[in-house]
Design a protein around this motif. Structure first.
Motif, mmCIF file in Angstrom:
data_model
loop_
_atom_site.group_PDB
_atom_site.id
_atom_site.type_symbol
_atom_site.label_atom_id
_atom_site.label_comp_id
_atom_site.label_asym_id
_atom_site.label_seq_id
_atom_site.Cartn_x
_atom_site.Cartn_y
_atom_site.Cartn_z
ATOM 1 N N THR A 40 22.903 27.452 61.287
ATOM 2 C CA THR A 40 23.985 28.507 61.586
ATOM 3 C C THR A 40 24.564 28.341 62.811
ATOM 4 N N ALA A 41 23.752 27.946 63.695
ATOM 5 C CA ALA A 41 24.565 27.630 65.060
ATOM 6 C C ALA A 41 25.664 27.124 65.015
ATOM 7 N N ARG A 42 25.886 25.781 64.298
ATOM 8 C CA ARG A 42 26.773 24.741 64.331
ATOM 9 C C ARG A 42 27.908 25.228 63.249
ATOM 10 N N ARG A 43 27.312 26.244 62.149
ATOM 11 C CA ARG A 43 28.545 26.714 61.262
ATOM 12 C C ARG A 43 29.333 27.783 61.807
ATOM 13 N N ILE A 44 28.804 28.522 62.931
ATOM 14 C CA ILE A 44 29.300 29.660 63.383
ATOM 15 C C ILE A 44 30.155 29.554 64.481
ATOM 16 N N THR A 45 30.253 28.205 64.950
ATOM 17 C CA THR A 45 31.061 27.846 66.133
ATOM 18 C C THR A 45 32.424 28.014 65.905
#
Length: 430
Positions: free
Chosen positions: A24-29
């Protein structure tokens, strides 16, 4: 303003939630940043993942912390975003802790669910209220989430429609001469020994009936490892009590890699069904044990996927309802599986907007000492975040020493469960 490279802290409490949080951290960047610098924190507890479980997810090794230690780390490190991949009660406790201890420029707080939400909808959502972003995994979930918040008079603006972050992979392409059937096991569904043995026998029976098929029992964890849900009766142990046909194998590993060679995914209610449907893999949800809330397969009512082992043995292949797929956010496009990043566009915009603000609003959970005086104190106390400030003097020293001792005891217990116990079990089988 955020740093050129977005600094994100992910706190998770189990293998699946750690995977969800990091992805999720990578998707929301936001796209105008240099990329995320993700730091992982594992909440110390029963389900702390092993090195193998983390390596299987393709992620780094997180730092193990308590809730209080995590809050201290947030005060010492300048994170732009915090992803809380935790159960609802822990999210609520940390939101209150962060509201008391947050630096002047606090991080954006993001949370959500790691899979299909089929139970404790209101309870889980209200415990997550107060985060800046509450991710919904589908249009269906987004409507339900907003309805709950609005129904109790809470602000619903944090709800953002997205998707399960681990959706992806190649679209299903049948291979001539190959027919691989995969049963996706779940740690806690069904719960009884009789039901789990029934499913295992039916899986073995399907393999015997179709000797030309490769039949795989996909397991979540190896003996001694912990998962998000407690597994009291592991299939590995039950399988040793039955004669299994040669074309039935027990497999571990990344679900995405297993789906690469799957021609039929069978489950009771696993979130693996969503991964399978996203790729266009034929998928079956079993009704053998009933369609019940306790099993979670009631979530698939209207999907066209509900069927039984008898029908599967006879060659039936469920055809999913396209409208249901679209509402669940897993409808594949005509060219194959959708780009999973596209589903996070709204989340990226929301995070970018929050990061661009000079100041963020105070964290304001729905539950307060006034709105839930009989509920909230117990949640905070369980996570040892009920005190307004550290204890002074000798009492504070004693508390620190007690925490150290408890941490060492937990570490010793976990080492015994994850490393020593499996060795003893293997020796006992010799």
């Amino acid at each position: 303003m955020p740093s050129p490279t977005l600094r994100i802290a992910v706190l998770a409490d189990s293998d699946t939630r750690w995977k969800w949080g990091a992805l999720t951290a990578r998707r929301i960047t936001p796209p105008d940043t240099a990329g995320p610098d993700v730091t992982g924190y594992a909440l110390r507890g029963r389900a702390t993942p092993t090195a193998r479980q983390l390596a299987e997810a393709g992620l780094g090794t997180p730092r193990e912390v308590t809730g209080a230690e995590f809050l201290r780390a947030l005060g010492e490190e300048a994170y732009d975003v915090v992803v809380l991949a935790l159960v609802g009660g822990t999210v609520q406790a940390l939101l209150h802790g962060l509201a008391r201890t947050a630096p002047r420029r606090r991080p954006v707080v993001v949370t959500g669910y790691v899979g299909v939400v089929y139970e404790k909808l209101a309870d889980g959502l209200l415990l997550r209220h107060g985060a800046d972003v509450v991710l919904a995994n589908s249009p269906y979930d987004a409507r339900r989430f907003r309805s709950v918040y609005e129904g109790v008079g809470a602000d619903a603006s944090a709800v953002v429609e997205a998707a399960l972050p681990f959706l992806g992979g190649t679209s299903h392409r049948p291979v001539p001469g190959r027919h691989t059937v995969v049963f996706a096991a779940q740690p806690s569904v069904p719960a009884s020994r009789a039901d789990r043995l029934y499913l295992l026998r039916r899986l073995a029976g399907h393999a015997r009936l179709h000797p030309g098929r490769e039949v795989l029992l996909k397991l979540r964890s190896k003996p001694g490892e912990h998962t998000t849900h407690i597994e009291e009766l592991p299939y590995q142990k039950l399988a040793r009590t039955l004669p299994l046909p040669p074309n039935l194998r027990l497999v571990y590993g990344h679900m995405g890699e297993v789906l690469d060679r799957t021609d039929l995914l069978v489950t009771v209610s696993s979130t693996a069904a969503m991964e399978s449907l996203h790729r266009g893999v034929p998928t079956a949800v079993l009704t053998d044990l009933g369609v019940r809330e306790a099993l979670g397969n009631h979530h698939f009512v209207g999907s066209g996927l509900l069927t039984s082992w008898d029908r599967l043995d006879a060659g039936h292949q469920p055809v999913p309802d396209l409208a249901w797929l679209a509402d669940q956010g897993v409808a594949p496009t005509e060219g194959g599986a959708r780009d999973p990043d596209a589903a996070f566009a709204a989340a990226r915009r929301r995070v970018a907007d929050l990061l661009a603000r000079d100041t963020l609003p105070p964290i304001a959970p729905y539950y307060t000492a006034t709105s839930a005086p009989g509920y909230l104190p117990g949640i905070l106390a369980r996570h040892r975040l009920d005190a307004e400030a550290p204890e002074p003097g000798a009492r504070g020293v004693r508390r620190v020493l007690r925490d150290v001792a408890r941490g060492a005891a937990r570490g010793a217990y976990r080492h015994g469960v994850q490393h020593v116990a499996p060795v003893i079990r293997r020796l006992g089988e010799l």
